[in-house]
Design an enzyme around this catalytic site. Sequence first.
Site, PDB file in Angstrom:
ATOM      1  N   CYS A  84      -5.583 -11.957  19.374  1.00  0.00           N
ATOM      2  CA  CYS A  84      -5.182 -11.937  17.957  1.00  0.00           C
ATOM      3  C   CYS A  84      -3.681 -12.013  17.678  1.00  0.00           C
ATOM      4  O   CYS A  84      -3.226 -12.958  17.051  1.00  0.00           O
ATOM      5  CB  CYS A  84      -5.693 -10.674  17.277  1.00  0.00           C
ATOM      6  SG  CYS A  84      -7.451 -10.416  17.459  1.00  0.00           S
ATOM      7  N   LYS A 143      -6.981  -8.847   7.396  1.00  0.00           N
ATOM      8  CA  LYS A 143      -6.311  -8.319   8.587  1.00  0.00           C
ATOM      9  C   LYS A 143      -4.912  -8.889   8.772  1.00  0.00           C
ATOM     10  O   LYS A 143      -4.674 -10.067   8.564  1.00  0.00           O
ATOM     11  CB  LYS A 143      -7.183  -8.676   9.795  1.00  0.00           C
ATOM     12  CG  LYS A 143      -6.494  -8.599  11.137  1.00  0.00           C
ATOM     13  CD  LYS A 143      -7.485  -8.769  12.259  1.00  0.00           C
ATOM     14  CE  LYS A 143      -6.752  -8.963  13.580  1.00  0.00           C
ATOM     15  NZ  LYS A 143      -7.660  -8.834  14.735  1.00  0.00           N
ATOM     16  N   HIS A 145      -2.271  -7.265  11.580  1.00  0.00           N
ATOM     17  CA  HIS A 145      -2.103  -7.087  13.040  1.00  0.00           C
ATOM     18  C   HIS A 145      -0.825  -7.719  13.588  1.00  0.00           C
ATOM     19  O   HIS A 145      -0.802  -8.243  14.702  1.00  0.00           O
ATOM     20  CB  HIS A 145      -3.327  -7.634  13.807  1.00  0.00           C
ATOM     21  CG  HIS A 145      -3.545  -6.911  15.123  1.00  0.00           C
ATOM     22  ND1 HIS A 145      -4.532  -7.245  16.011  1.00  0.00           N
ATOM     23  CD2 HIS A 145      -2.867  -5.887  15.697  1.00  0.00           C
ATOM     24  CE1 HIS A 145      -4.468  -6.447  17.069  1.00  0.00           C
ATOM     25  NE2 HIS A 145      -3.470  -5.616  16.902  1.00  0.00           N
TER      26      HIS A 145
END
Length: 587
Positions: A84, A143, A145
């Site tokens: 990710c 998201k 991150h």
Amino acid sequence: MSPPGRPWLRRWLPAALSTLLALKASLCGHVSGSRPNFLLLMADDVGIGDIGCYGNDTIRTPNIDRLAEDGLILTQHLAAASVCTPSRAAFLTGRYPVRSGMVSSNGSRVLQWTAVSGGLPTNETTFAKILKDRGYATGLIGKWHLGLNCKSSHDHCHHPLNHGFDYFYGMPFSMMGDCAFWELSEKRVGLERRLSLCFQILVLAGLTLTAGKLSHLLVVSWTPVIWSTIGAMLLLTASRFVGTLIVHADCFVMRNHTITEQPMHFERTTALFLEEASSFLKRNKHRPFLLFVSFLHAHTPLMTTESFLGKSLHGLYGDNVEEMDWMVGQILGTLDREGLADRTLVYFTSDHGGSLESQIGNHQYGGWNGRYKGGKGMGGWEGGIRVPGIFRWPGVLPAGRVIHEPTSLMDVFPTVVQLGGGQLPQDRVIDGRDLLPILLGTARHSEHEFLLHYCETHLHAVRWHQRDRATVWKIHYMTPVFQPEGAGACYGRGVCPCSGENVAQHTPPLLFNLSGDPSETRALTPTTEPSFHQVLETVWRAVQEHRRTLSPAPPQMDTPGNTWRFGLQPCCGSFPFCWCDREGDPP
Ligand SMILES: *[C@@H]1O[C@H](CO)[C@@H](O)[C@H](O)[C@H]1NC(C)=O
Ligand SMILES: *[C@@H]1O[C@H](CO)[C@@H](O)[C@H](O)[C@H]1NC(C)=O
């Protein structure tokens, strides 16, 4: 797809289309120019084989499939990393993650906590930033991150709002097993082990001191005994509640700079995200906008709304993917209802391939990468990096085409920047290439002759599109050693490592002809492939050239930037009682 039997059409269609595009641009001229809105949809850990229009006939993704029917499909769309954080950094900046320092070199792979100091450096420029400066409303829902704080728990130096988004609603961190309790993450297991070790040491120290005190040999006061007892009690309590601590530390939601739920209530997250997306679109429909919807689906622990549970043919994973597809449909429905569809370029992708290791017994908890070898975490094998890539822009992009050219998620950066009327930064290397010519069909080939496939800071593989032979070669310098041997994944570990004894170095490198062997099953040799040495040499020269363009950037994800720090922990309430719920239930 351009009709193969009609060369004149193939030659004239693209030209006609770009004329049309120019005409459209001049016609809708003055208000916002021809600048489209952007709706970028990114799935988390979804494999290319999970989507109907990429050949899956049992999972139901009708909304994504319809997007592809009305738009076009890229079949060789590649993430710049197979996990990710680096993949998302590359996506937003158009640069290989080694350039921004968004790679680890010690096996951490991604940012491990919210309360770490690493993150997307403030001097990196996202496409959101450039578009915001050009008058776009820029929103991120979902998201992130890519880090949060640098020096204090609220400086928000890496926050989306500090990277060009003017609206954020979502998780600064990421979904992970701990958010659900039922799945132990490696992080939790490791932390529990360390805490219980400290506990044992403290108990031992306490006992020794007590014995010393009792025999009047060692200590003159009870204070150290009392402190070691208190310390041991605290650690014991902490290790009992590690799960709870992690959930509160990382599984929370923010709206802009404010925490709204800590920890989050997953049963309403989907509805809240949809509500947010819908109100962003309504709020900004009269100005150009860029909305990046970064799904929490289909990352473990696969939080799925009750109405989707048990509905798919593929267990909880399938249920979760089908819910995500439904969400895509809901968001596209809003676009339609608000009359925005024709003015909006929609994109769908996944940050990297499905996780083969998320397979527990007979249960599938990770994505399916179709015929491609490998998966999430593997830097070089196709399965970890080849992802869905769908574009739709009605009336501008031809519908129903399939493009097999090598393209990268990094290409979204220059494409979006240029369509939005922005300038590419001139003071740094941008690795992405404008996709518009191949999307419109005015160019036959993407500009990527070579694409490099890194695993952390290690170059695992390179692809070369040798256009005069219409061949895509793939060379692997290193590949992970599967566990157990031949299993096709590294079972028992979260992901395969990028370096060390469990990675094989290949001299000579492995060579595959991806055009004829997309599953990378038949490594070529100088005997089976006469141009073997020539291909290796050409690619090696390209690697050298690429290396000359690299300059060291401060590492963001090694131990100093990737270790939990008390002072950086966001807390809604007063530490250690970090909980709040400022969200009403969704309508
Ligand atoms: C479709 O997706 C599911 C879920 O990932 C997977 O188990 C199945 O093998 C896929 N089917 C095909 C034909 O690719
Ligand atoms: C950002 O700053 C770091 C040093 O602080 C530097 O190494 C890097 O090259 C800079 N990046 C850009 C894109 O200017």
